[in-house]
Design a protein around this motif. Structure first.
Motif, PDB file in Angstrom:
ATOM      1  N   GLY A   1      -4.663   1.737  -2.610  1.00 43.04           N
ATOM      2  CA  GLY A   1      -5.285   0.688  -1.822  1.00 43.04           C
ATOM      3  C   GLY A   1      -4.297  -0.335  -1.325  1.00 43.04           C
ATOM      4  N   ASN A   2      -4.812  -1.262  -0.524  1.00 41.76           N
ATOM      5  CA  ASN A   2      -3.990  -2.327   0.038  1.00 41.76           C
ATOM      6  C   ASN A   2      -4.086  -3.569  -0.847  1.00 41.76           C
ATOM      7  OD1 ASN A   2      -2.349  -3.172   2.474  1.00 41.76           O
ATOM      8  ND2 ASN A   2      -3.886  -4.781   2.434  1.00 41.76           N
ATOM      9  N   HIS A   3      -2.947  -4.090  -1.270  1.00 45.32           N
ATOM     10  CA  HIS A   3      -2.887  -5.222  -2.188  1.00 45.32           C
ATOM     11  C   HIS A   3      -2.259  -6.421  -1.481  1.00 45.32           C
ATOM     12  CE1 HIS A   3      -3.829  -2.522  -5.572  1.00 45.32           C
ATOM     13  NE2 HIS A   3      -3.084  -1.653  -4.899  1.00 45.32           N
TER      14      HIS A   3
ATOM     15  N   ASP B   1       0.861  -1.180   0.000  1.00 48.54           N
ATOM     16  CA  ASP B   1       0.000   0.000   0.000  1.00 48.54           C
ATOM     17  C   ASP B   1       0.897   1.228   0.000  1.00 48.54           C
ATOM     18  OD1 ASP B   1      -1.797   2.082   0.549  1.00 48.54           O
ATOM     19  OD2 ASP B   1      -3.038   0.806   1.829  1.00 48.54           O
TER      20      ASP B   1
END
Length: 315
Positions: free
Chosen positions: A153-155, A20
């Motif tokens: 975003g958070n991946h 992120d």
């Protein structure tokens, strides 16, 4: 490789889960700096010396593969390359390998959890015992290392990415340099998922997962576009384990993944029949020391995948 004294230590409590680009940096450094990063194991400390196979069931997937960092590299910007030179690894002496239900190349064949715990001399790093069946030469490396993606975003940290991540490539060991494409200001480098040993393919889904400290040097190559990660090694990459030759098993067919499954299945069948290794242990043994290779891919419609099991682990 010459050893440099780390200018900064990034402690293991400075970690995050997932990629992120909004994560606040844990450190800010100049290009050319050397760092020591304390890495947690892929289970985030879940396994202990008294853990059992039942402990695998309570492993939280959303807490797995913690990454130490991120580190902000001054002057890094999109279009640059971050050069990560891996100087040294200081393993903890404790590790684990597990069959995690629903995960791994042969997840449909191995649905029950299994666990192998490892204890090894962290100074000498002599081959580690796999029960009474084998002794595995150790070669510490980092399974996950990369920079933040530009996408917001958070991946998930599980799949590898263009910017690195969960590459699980055993040749990213001491002496190697990994080149990563920078997508955000500062690059935001992180590292984790350290392994004491692994075979090419990590077929059961885990290696010898082991916490360790990693010393790296971070450099910038300005405005040199790079499509995908690449790396260079300091010398031979198989000599540590090939002294007694291999027994090799193949999978042949039109589907690359199925050919890989067939090759590993053949190795497991051979291990159970000739080495008297139970199937679950054979699967984990394949993951920590056997090598899965695409040996032929041009004579379509079929491809050939081979699985190399080193004989020296049984000596």
């Amino acid at each position: 490789m010459s050893r440099r004294s780390p200018i900064k230590t990034i402690h293991s409590h400075c970690h995050h889960l997932g990629w992120d680009n909004s994560h606040a940096p844990t450190a800010r450094i100049e290009p050319g700096s050397t760092l020591e990063l304390q890495c947690l194991d892929a289970g985030n400390g879940h396994f202990r010396p008294d853990s059992t196979a039942d402990t695998v069931r309570s492993l939280a997937a959303d807490r797995a593969n913690p990454l130490t960092g991120p580190v902000f590299v001054d002057g890094a910007e999109p279009g640059d390359i971050l050069a990560v030179t891996l100087d040294s690894f200081a393993p903890s002496g404790f590790g684990w390998t597990a069959i995690i239900p629903g995960f791994g190349l042969l997840a449909d064949q191995f649905s029950r959890p299994a666990l192998q715990l490892w204890s090894y001399d962290r100074e000498v790093q002599a081959p580690a015992a796999f029960g009474t069946y084998a002794r595995i030469p150790l070669r510490p490396f980092a399974g996950t290392l990369g920079v933040a993606p530009a996408a917001p975003g958070n991946h998930s940290v599980i799949p590898p990415r263009r910017v690195g991540g969960n590459l699980d490539t055993r040749d990213l060991c001491a002496g190697s340099t990994l080149y990563l494409p920078v997508e955000v200001a500062g690059a935001l480098f992180s590292i984790g998922d350290t392994h004491a040993a692994q075979g090419d393919g990590e077929v059961c889904g885990t290696a010898i997962e082991s916490a360790m400290n990693v010393t790296v040097k971070l450099d910038l190559i300005k405005q040199t576009p790079l499509a995908m990660p690449r790396f260079s090694t300091a010398g031979p990459v198989t000599r540590h384990i090939d002294g007694a030759g291999y027994d090799v098993f193949t999978g042949v067919g039109p589907d690359l993944l199925q050919a890989a499954r067939d090759a590993v299945s053949g190795a497991i069948d051979w291990l159970t029949a000739t080495q008297r290794v139970p199937a679950e242990q054979a699967y984990m043994l394949c993951s920590v020391c056997g090598d899965l290779r695409v040996t032929e891919i041009v004579d379509l419609p079929n491809v050939v995948v081979a699985f190399y099991m080193p004989r020296m682990v049984f000596d």
